[in-house]
Design a protein around this motif. Structure first.
Motif, PDB file in Angstrom:
ATOM      1  N   LEU A  54       0.815  -1.217   0.000  1.00 10.29           N
ATOM      2  CA  LEU A  54       0.000   0.000   0.000  1.00 10.29           C
ATOM      3  C   LEU A  54       0.849   1.267   0.000  1.00 10.29           C
ATOM      4  N   THR A  55       2.046   1.209   0.536  1.00 10.70           N
ATOM      5  CA  THR A  55       2.961   2.346   0.447  1.00 10.70           C
ATOM      6  C   THR A  55       3.345   2.586  -1.007  1.00 10.70           C
ATOM      7  N   ALA A  56       3.605   1.515  -1.742  1.00 10.38           N
ATOM      8  CA  ALA A  56       3.918   1.646  -3.170  1.00 10.38           C
ATOM      9  C   ALA A  56       2.714   2.178  -3.939  1.00 10.38           C
ATOM     10  N   TRP A  57       1.524   1.687  -3.612  1.00  7.59           N
ATOM     11  CA  TRP A  57       0.300   2.161  -4.264  1.00  7.59           C
ATOM     12  C   TRP A  57       0.088   3.648  -3.972  1.00  7.59           C
ATOM     13  N   GLU A  58       0.263   4.049  -2.727  1.00  8.08           N
ATOM     14  CA  GLU A  58       0.070   5.447  -2.350  1.00  8.08           C
ATOM     15  C   GLU A  58       1.045   6.353  -3.104  1.00  8.08           C
ATOM     16  N   ALA A  59       2.283   5.940  -3.228  1.00 15.36           N
ATOM     17  CA  ALA A  59       3.273   6.745  -3.941  1.00 15.36           C
ATOM     18  C   ALA A  59       2.879   6.925  -5.405  1.00 15.36           C
ATOM     19  N   ASP A  60       2.376   5.877  -6.017  1.00 14.13           N
ATOM     20  CA  ASP A  60       2.018   5.938  -7.440  1.00 14.13           C
ATOM     21  C   ASP A  60       0.658   6.586  -7.657  1.00 14.13           C
ATOM     22  N   ILE A 103     -13.190  -3.786   4.727  1.00 15.60           N
ATOM     23  CA  ILE A 103     -13.130  -4.898   5.688  1.00 15.60           C
ATOM     24  C   ILE A 103     -11.823  -4.972   6.465  1.00 15.60           C
ATOM     25  N   ASP A 104     -10.840  -4.173   6.078  1.00 17.73           N
ATOM     26  CA  ASP A 104      -9.528  -4.241   6.729  1.00 17.73           C
ATOM     27  C   ASP A 104      -9.129  -2.844   7.199  1.00 17.73           C
ATOM     28  N   PRO A 105      -9.040  -2.626   8.507  1.00 23.87           N
ATOM     29  CA  PRO A 105      -8.712  -1.293   9.029  1.00 23.87           C
ATOM     30  C   PRO A 105      -7.367  -0.741   8.543  1.00 23.87           C
ATOM     31  N   LEU A 106      -6.378  -1.613   8.361  1.00 26.33           N
ATOM     32  CA  LEU A 106      -5.084  -1.161   7.864  1.00 26.33           C
ATOM     33  C   LEU A 106      -5.232  -0.591   6.453  1.00 26.33           C
ATOM     34  N   VAL A 107      -5.948  -1.280   5.603  1.00 29.10           N
ATOM     35  CA  VAL A 107      -6.161  -0.825   4.231  1.00 29.10           C
ATOM     36  C   VAL A 107      -7.016   0.443   4.236  1.00 29.10           C
ATOM     37  N   ALA A 108      -7.991   0.499   5.124  1.00 25.89           N
ATOM     38  CA  ALA A 108      -8.845   1.681   5.239  1.00 25.89           C
ATOM     39  C   ALA A 108      -8.015   2.913   5.588  1.00 25.89           C
ATOM     40  N   GLU A 109      -7.020   2.738   6.423  1.00 25.90           N
ATOM     41  CA  GLU A 109      -6.138   3.852   6.800  1.00 25.90           C
ATOM     42  C   GLU A 109      -5.438   4.425   5.560  1.00 25.90           C
ATOM     43  N   TYR A 110      -4.907   3.552   4.725  1.00 28.58           N
ATOM     44  CA  TYR A 110      -4.248   3.995   3.494  1.00 28.58           C
ATOM     45  C   TYR A 110      -5.256   4.631   2.534  1.00 28.58           C
ATOM     46  N   GLN A 111      -6.399   3.989   2.357  1.00 25.52           N
ATOM     47  CA  GLN A 111      -7.407   4.502   1.434  1.00 25.52           C
ATOM     48  C   GLN A 111      -7.865   5.896   1.861  1.00 25.52           C
ATOM     49  N   GLN A 112      -8.116   6.071   3.145  1.00 26.16           N
ATOM     50  CA  GLN A 112      -8.551   7.380   3.644  1.00 26.16           C
ATOM     51  C   GLN A 112      -7.473   8.438   3.438  1.00 26.16           C
ATOM     52  N   ARG A 113      -6.222   8.060   3.656  1.00 27.59           N
ATOM     53  CA  ARG A 113      -5.139   9.021   3.475  1.00 27.59           C
ATOM     54  C   ARG A 113      -4.998   9.415   1.998  1.00 27.59           C
ATOM     55  N   VAL A 114      -5.096   8.448   1.096  1.00 29.09           N
ATOM     56  CA  VAL A 114      -5.020   8.748  -0.337  1.00 29.09           C
ATOM     57  C   VAL A 114      -6.199   9.623  -0.748  1.00 29.09           C
ATOM     58  N   ASP A 115      -7.399   9.269  -0.300  1.00 31.50           N
ATOM     59  CA  ASP A 115      -8.571  10.091  -0.626  1.00 31.50           C
ATOM     60  C   ASP A 115      -8.407  11.512  -0.099  1.00 31.50           C
ATOM     61  N   GLN A 116      -7.933  11.658   1.131  1.00 24.88           N
ATOM     62  CA  GLN A 116      -7.764  12.995   1.709  1.00 24.88           C
ATOM     63  C   GLN A 116      -6.700  13.785   0.952  1.00 24.88           C
ATOM     64  N   THR A 117      -5.610  13.138   0.565  1.00 23.93           N
ATOM     65  CA  THR A 117      -4.553  13.803  -0.199  1.00 23.93           C
ATOM     66  C   THR A 117      -5.095  14.280  -1.540  1.00 23.93           C
ATOM     67  N   ARG A 118      -5.835  13.424  -2.218  1.00 19.93           N
ATOM     68  CA  ARG A 118      -6.415  13.790  -3.510  1.00 19.93           C
ATOM     69  C   ARG A 118      -7.432  14.920  -3.362  1.00 19.93           C
ATOM     70  N   LEU A 119      -8.300  14.821  -2.365  1.00 22.21           N
ATOM     71  CA  LEU A 119      -9.311  15.853  -2.143  1.00 22.21           C
ATOM     72  C   LEU A 119      -8.642  17.190  -1.827  1.00 22.21           C
ATOM     73  N   SER A 120      -7.661  17.185  -0.946  1.00 21.28           N
ATOM     74  CA  SER A 120      -6.947  18.420  -0.600  1.00 21.28           C
ATOM     75  C   SER A 120      -6.305  19.038  -1.833  1.00 21.28           C
ATOM     76  N   PHE A 121      -5.736  18.201  -2.685  1.00 26.75           N
ATOM     77  CA  PHE A 121      -5.136  18.694  -3.925  1.00 26.75           C
ATOM     78  C   PHE A 121      -6.182  19.367  -4.799  1.00 26.75           C
ATOM     79  N   ALA A 122      -7.321  18.712  -5.005  1.00 22.34           N
ATOM     80  CA  ALA A 122      -8.365  19.257  -5.881  1.00 22.34           C
ATOM     81  C   ALA A 122      -8.874  20.596  -5.346  1.00 22.34           C
ATOM     82  N   ILE A 123      -9.094  20.679  -4.053  1.00 20.41           N
ATOM     83  CA  ILE A 123      -9.569  21.928  -3.454  1.00 20.41           C
ATOM     84  C   ILE A 123      -8.500  23.015  -3.577  1.00 20.41           C
ATOM     85  N   SER A 124      -7.264  22.683  -3.273  1.00 16.25           N
ATOM     86  CA  SER A 124      -6.169  23.667  -3.372  1.00 16.25           C
ATOM     87  C   SER A 124      -5.998  24.168  -4.792  1.00 16.25           C
ATOM     88  N   ALA A 125      -6.091  23.263  -5.772  1.00 22.90           N
ATOM     89  CA  ALA A 125      -5.967  23.674  -7.181  1.00 22.90           C
ATOM     90  C   ALA A 125      -7.074  24.651  -7.544  1.00 22.90           C
TER      91      ALA A 125
END
Length: 181
Positions: A54-60, A103-125
């Motif tokens: 998931l770290t590799a996925w988040e980076a990409d 179904i997996d809290p660890l994966v949810a943590e990554y998904q939420q962080r990626v979603d928040q990063t993307r959302l913050s980017f869109a709003i900032s742009a």
């Protein structure tokens, strides 16, 4: 020589073709035609592997994707790049990770962080490239939801058409008497 990167690539291949159900040491070892012991030579546990994957996925799918989008010359170009690059990424991977996060809290943590990063980017742009008459947060959220909806709906299979639709929507928004309430 088999490396951690081979295991991570096999994990992505499993996500792309089997979904998160394909993420087990046994199944990945079969995919790589090695013993399960090789998995534990590279990773102490499944959780360590999931973190690495998931770290590799988040980076990409967040960092590199947003760097590409940020290179746009106008708001429309930035947001089209934001949506188009997301549409061009492997859609099964993104959909599988989103399903896995339910179904997996660890994966949810990554998904939420990626979603928040993307959302913050869109709003900032939007904030950086619009005047005060446009509700940048609303537009940024709408674009972010289009990214998720496009991935889930199948629009992702037509990135050029999807990008054109977004451009049309932004042009209509700009030309309208849109006023935030």
């Amino acid at each position: 020589m088999l490396t951690r990167d081979h295991w991570i690539a096999a994990g992505f291949d499993a996500l792309d073709h089997q979904g998160y159900q394909g993420i087990s040491a046994e199944q990945l070892a079969r995919r790589l035609n090695v013993t399960r012991g090789s998995f534990y030579h590279h990773f102490r546990s499944r959780d360590e592997f999931v973190h690495a994957l998931l770290t590799a996925w988040e980076a990409d799918y967040a960092d590199r994707m947003l760097a590409h989008a940020a290179a746009g010359s106008s708001l429309e170009d930035v947001l089209q790049r934001y949506l188009t690059i997301a549409a061009e990424k492997r859609p099964q991977r993104e959909t599988a990770i989103r399903a896995w996060s339910r179904i997996d809290p660890l994966v949810a943590e990554y998904q939420q962080r990626v979603d928040q990063t993307r959302l913050s980017f869109a709003i900032s742009a939007c904030r950086a490239r619009t005047d005060g008459s446009v509700d940048a947060e609303l537009v940024g959220r709408m674009v972010h939801l289009c990214l998720i909806g496009g991935q889930e709906s199948g629009e992702r299979s037509m990135p050029a058409i999807f990008g054109q639709r977004v451009q049309q929507a932004l042009a209509l928004l700009r030309a309208s008497s849109f006023r935030p309430s």
